[in-house]
Design a protein around this motif. Structure first.
Motif, PDB file in Angstrom:
ATOM      1  N   UNK A  54       0.851  -1.218  -0.064  1.00  0.00           N
ATOM      2  CA  UNK A  54      -0.109  -0.106   0.011  1.00  0.00           C
ATOM      3  C   UNK A  54       0.786   1.272  -0.109  1.00  0.00           C
ATOM      4  N   UNK A  55       2.067   1.036   0.451  1.00  0.00           N
ATOM      5  CA  UNK A  55       2.760   2.201   0.611  1.00  0.00           C
ATOM      6  C   UNK A  55       4.241   2.382  -0.012  1.00  0.00           C
ATOM      7  N   UNK A  56       4.129   1.554  -1.162  1.00  0.00           N
ATOM      8  CA  UNK A  56       5.228   1.387  -2.125  1.00  0.00           C
ATOM      9  C   UNK A  56       6.490   0.445  -1.555  1.00  0.00           C
ATOM     10  N   UNK A  57       6.073  -0.242  -0.741  1.00  0.00           N
ATOM     11  CA  UNK A  57       7.083  -1.112  -0.353  1.00  0.00           C
ATOM     12  C   UNK A  57       7.162  -2.577  -1.039  1.00  0.00           C
ATOM     13  N   UNK A  58       8.182  -3.555  -0.827  1.00  0.00           N
ATOM     14  CA  UNK A  58       8.313  -4.549  -1.598  1.00  0.00           C
ATOM     15  C   UNK A  58       7.638  -5.719  -0.849  1.00  0.00           C
ATOM     16  N   UNK A  59       6.777  -6.434  -1.411  1.00  0.00           N
ATOM     17  CA  UNK A  59       6.017  -7.676  -0.912  1.00  0.00           C
ATOM     18  C   UNK A  59       7.119  -8.701  -0.605  1.00  0.00           C
ATOM     19  N   UNK A  86      -2.601  -9.522   8.164  1.00  0.00           N
ATOM     20  CA  UNK A  86      -2.160  -8.873   7.257  1.00  0.00           C
ATOM     21  C   UNK A  86      -0.858  -7.811   7.601  1.00  0.00           C
ATOM     22  N   UNK A  87       0.229  -8.273   6.754  1.00  0.00           N
ATOM     23  CA  UNK A  87       1.276  -7.180   7.069  1.00  0.00           C
ATOM     24  C   UNK A  87       1.265  -6.476   5.762  1.00  0.00           C
ATOM     25  N   UNK A  88       1.325  -4.891   5.729  1.00  0.00           N
ATOM     26  CA  UNK A  88       1.189  -3.967   4.783  1.00  0.00           C
ATOM     27  C   UNK A  88       2.505  -3.366   4.492  1.00  0.00           C
ATOM     28  N   UNK A  89       3.228  -3.082   3.393  1.00  0.00           N
ATOM     29  CA  UNK A  89       4.317  -2.571   3.339  1.00  0.00           C
ATOM     30  C   UNK A  89       4.384  -1.420   2.188  1.00  0.00           C
TER      31      UNK A  89
END
Length: 367
Positions: A259-264, A364-367
């Motif tokens: 959601x925030x532009x991180x790398x899954x 859930x982990x959101x990055x």
């Protein structure tokens, strides 16, 4: 109880129901007429069918699935005229949706008529109705001579069944008949749209997407809170899949989303590193692109991981099609921890993520 499997051999080979196939559907229909249960294919998932207007048949469905009795069943029809027997009102919006998407993977919730027993609706004053497009499903309903209540043909809480083999795995000895019509086309349960009130409300996303609904109706619609998070205790579910543990593998699963532009992939790699050595058998459920990234990031860990591909992340329909099959494969493999890649929520991605969030019990982990 001995469960009989009726294989629609010609349909599976050609996509056309032969006379021999129709004879087998006659046999399954006879089971329905006498109050028994028959699992059968639809375009979405397999359904566990019983006479929707027979109280005892609905009770048998709940018992066979181990399903809470306040979790309403979906009533399947084969002719639009049957709707008048089930409902007291069809709104303009419902008429528009039926005209465009029935038969198809859309369930609509109406105010119910007195003909529908409370045992079928979970005690609600509404009834969920679907008009499937699958030829075997339509033929079975027509031959049964009644409308058929049919939730997904799985044990309650488990991933839904998209093949007859899955039905046998969960329901052998619990139902009279399983009709084997091959793999389901879509692989996720139908969209559920509540049209019983003044403003239509989405209760469960599916292949008839939110974007398709708003375009057809020319208006914004509501979304039930159960789509965004767990239903609160004491709240009665309006439709299947809203309240109770659903679609879940046996192992705990963590869903990684962006959601925030991180790398899954980097977040999943960190989770796998953290659990390496703690878990007997780790698994990843993700796209081919993510698998490639993980093999570069943690090659020493990935060699011991049970890898389940959902295909390309660009093909959300393909990911949806294999989701429940992959979850069941990991159960069979005996994994003890699952790291799963999420999807964006446009179009059918919303339905895919709805099932994955529930499968992960909202971990859930959101990055």
């Amino acid at each position: 109880m001995e469960t009989k499997v009726l294989v629609l051999e010609d349909y599976k080979r050609t996509g056309i129901l032969s006379r021999a196939d129709m004879d087998k559907l006659d046999e399954a229909a006879a089971v329905i007429r006498r109050g028994g249960l028959a699992a059968f294919p639809t375009e979405t998932v397999y359904g566990l069918g019983g006479d929707a207007l027979m109280k005892e048949a609905s009770r048998k469905i709940y018992a066979a699935k181990g399903r809470p009795s306040d979790n309403p069943l979906i009533v399947h029809i084969c002719d639009i005229d049957q709707l008048s027997e089930l409902t007291v009102r069809v709104s303009e919006e419902a008429g528009k949706m039926a005209e465009k998407y029935w038969p198809g993977p859309l369930t609509m919730v109406f105010k119910k008529s007195p003909a529908v027993p409370d045992e079928t609706t979970g005690g609600l004053d509404t009834v969920a109705v679907r008009f499937p497009v699958h030829p075997a499903a339509l033929a079975l309903i027509k031959k049964a001579g009644t409308v058929i209540a049919a939730p997904s043909a799985n044990l309650s809480g488990r991933p839904s069944t998209t093949s007859a083999a899955h039905c046998v795995e969960d329901l052998n000895g619990r139902v009279d008949v399983i009709v084997d019509g091959g793999d389901c086309e879509i692989g996720l349960e139908s969209t559920i749209l509540d049209v019983s009130g003044d403003v239509p409300q989405l209760l469960r996303p599916g292949a008839v997407t939110l974007e398709m609904i708003t375009e057809t109706l020319g208006m914004d619609i509501g979304e039930d809170a159960a789509i965004k998070g767990p239903l609160k205790e004491g709240v009665k579910p309006k439709a299947p899949g809203m309240k109770y543990r659903h679609y879940a593998p046996k192992a705990p699963m963590i869903l990684f989303t962006e959601k925030n532009g991180g790398s899954i992939a980097e977040a999943m790699a960190a989770g796998l590193r953290e659990n390496a050595g703690k878990e007997e058998k780790m698994a990843v459920l993700c796209s081919e692109e993510c698998i490639s990234e993980l093999n570069k990031l943690i090659p020493e860990i990935m060699k011991d991981v049970d890898v389940k591909s959902t295909g390309s992340r660009e093909d959300k329909a393909g990911m949806a099609h294999v989701l429940f099959e992959r979850l069941r494969e990991m159960d069979a493999d005996g994994v003890s921890f699952i790291a799963a890649e999420g999807s964006s929520e446009e179009n059918i991605g919303k339905a895919l993520m709805n099932r994955m969030k529930k499968a992960a019990a909202w971990q859930i982990v959101t990055v």
